[in-house]
Design a protein around this motif. Sequence first.
Motif, short mmCIF file in Angstrom:
data_model
loop_
_atom_site.label_atom_id
_atom_site.label_comp_id
_atom_site.label_asym_id
_atom_site.label_seq_id
_atom_site.Cartn_x
_atom_site.Cartn_y
_atom_site.Cartn_z
N SER A 70 -7.06 -136.15 13.04
CA SER A 70 -7.23 -134.94 12.25
C SER A 70 -7.83 -133.84 13.11
O SER A 70 -8.49 -134.10 14.12
N LEU A 71 -7.60 -132.60 12.70
CA LEU A 71 -8.14 -131.45 13.41
C LEU A 71 -9.66 -131.47 13.34
O LEU A 71 -10.25 -131.61 12.27
N ARG A 72 -10.29 -131.36 14.51
CA ARG A 72 -11.76 -131.32 14.63
C ARG A 72 -12.43 -132.52 13.94
O ARG A 72 -13.50 -132.40 13.35
N ASP A 73 -11.76 -133.67 13.96
CA ASP A 73 -12.31 -134.92 13.41
C ASP A 73 -12.66 -134.81 11.93
O ASP A 73 -13.58 -135.48 11.43
N ASP A 74 -11.93 -133.97 11.21
CA ASP A 74 -12.11 -133.86 9.76
C ASP A 74 -11.79 -135.22 9.12
O ASP A 74 -10.80 -135.85 9.46
N GLY B 163 1.41 -132.35 5.24
CA GLY B 163 1.03 -131.40 4.21
C GLY B 163 0.73 -130.04 4.81
O GLY B 163 0.16 -129.95 5.91
N LEU B 164 1.11 -128.99 4.11
CA LEU B 164 0.91 -127.64 4.65
C LEU B 164 -0.56 -127.39 4.95
O LEU B 164 -1.44 -127.65 4.12
N GLY B 165 -0.82 -126.87 6.15
CA GLY B 165 -2.19 -126.61 6.56
C GLY B 165 -2.87 -127.89 6.99
O GLY B 165 -2.25 -128.80 7.54
N HIS B 166 -4.16 -127.99 6.73
CA HIS B 166 -4.91 -129.20 7.04
C HIS B 166 -6.09 -129.29 6.08
O HIS B 166 -6.33 -128.39 5.27
N GLY B 167 -6.81 -130.39 6.14
CA GLY B 167 -7.94 -130.58 5.25
C GLY B 167 -7.56 -131.29 3.96
O GLY B 167 -6.48 -131.88 3.83
N GLU B 168 -8.45 -131.24 2.98
CA GLU B 168 -8.30 -132.03 1.76
C GLU B 168 -7.04 -131.69 0.96
O GLU B 168 -6.38 -132.58 0.43
N GLU B 169 -6.72 -130.41 0.84
CA GLU B 169 -5.55 -130.04 0.04
C GLU B 169 -4.25 -130.48 0.71
O GLU B 169 -3.30 -130.91 0.03
N ARG C 243 0.17 -128.28 -2.24
CA ARG C 243 0.66 -127.34 -1.22
C ARG C 243 2.10 -127.66 -0.80
O ARG C 243 2.80 -126.81 -0.28
N GLY C 244 2.51 -128.91 -1.00
CA GLY C 244 3.81 -129.34 -0.49
C GLY C 244 3.72 -129.66 0.99
O GLY C 244 2.66 -129.55 1.62
N ARG D 7 -4.53 -127.69 17.68
CA ARG D 7 -4.87 -126.71 16.64
C ARG D 7 -4.37 -127.15 15.25
O ARG D 7 -4.27 -126.34 14.33
N ASP D 8 -4.07 -128.43 15.10
CA ASP D 8 -3.61 -128.96 13.82
C ASP D 8 -3.80 -130.47 13.84
O ASP D 8 -4.04 -131.07 14.89
N ASP D 9 -3.70 -131.10 12.65
CA ASP D 9 -3.63 -132.55 12.61
C ASP D 9 -2.41 -132.98 13.43
O ASP D 9 -1.41 -132.26 13.52
#
Length: 338
Positions: free
Chosen positions: A152-156, A179-185, A220-221, A323-325
């Motif tokens: 994951s990005l930055r060890d999220d 999933g679009l973007g990164h993080g929980e959503e 987010r899809g 810069r991404d997962d």
Amino acid sequence: MDLTLRSSLTQVLSIDDSSQIGYARRIAQTLAERCGFDATDAGRVALIVTELASNILKHAQRGELHLRVLPGGQQAGIEILAVDRGPGFDLHLCMTDGFSSQGTQGIGLGAIFRQAQVFDVHSDDRGSVVLARCYSRTDKVQDLRFGVSQHSLRDDPACGDVWGLTIAGSRISALMIDGLGHGEEAEAAGLAGAAVFHQQPFASPPVLLDDMHVAMRGTRGGAVAISQFDASEGRLQFLGIGNIGASLIDVEKSRGLTSHPGIVGLQYRKPLAFDYPQSTGQLLVLYSDGLQSRWSLGDYPGLRYRHPAVIAALLHRDFCRGRDDVTVMTIALESAHA
């Protein structure tokens, strides 16, 4: 061999100081004990991690250990990968007890080879990747010719990349979602689609994709790739929406697999799956867009013949965008009797 693997992040331990060797050993031994290893088998894991971490410091000054739990027969196994950017080494010389380029006893790689059920190495002037897989001594397991490197990005703790793999007899079904973007959503979008996949991994890819599309509405899809291989027919079927990269690689060439535009959970045109006959013996590589697309195994002599887990770790090492997962999945498409 019938089994199901679900998405899980690679546990990364940095090695750039001697004090980290003991920490890595304790983490690995604890992980082995949680998997049900007895004292002797957990001690084998601890020895391997100690030798790999020590070799990183001796030969490359810094690197990483990647840990992962693997499915086994009666209980889980442990995968350990040592990854560095050092000067490389001559494997045949280093496997000989007593040989050392650093004035030490020279027992590291030989000891690892004897203690691990699965051992493989790729080393050149860009660095080294060493693989060791350990299972209980009483557990009769067939090695899974599969590798995955997921970060994951930055060890999220939340990762927007989600993958799955199901093996049933001679059939393999593999999934990757970004999933679009990164993080929980982003992770929620991927998990919604993966839940559908795990319920019916061998459904027709267009039908499976439609069901995933329904499940991912309201999220987010994301981009999705579904790969199904039947060893009895030697045929790979691939269906991709969005920017999941996919390649089929044999000893002579590599070909990219075609995906359709769109976002699952939001909008895409009704797609067709593509058939790739005579795929037996080739390597399937799936990767999210956290990995650069301009790579070639041909730039690494001998790498195509290494274990898929070594290949996945090396691609992550050299082509992660940062810069991404990022997820890389590698699967050897073997014959039904392999």
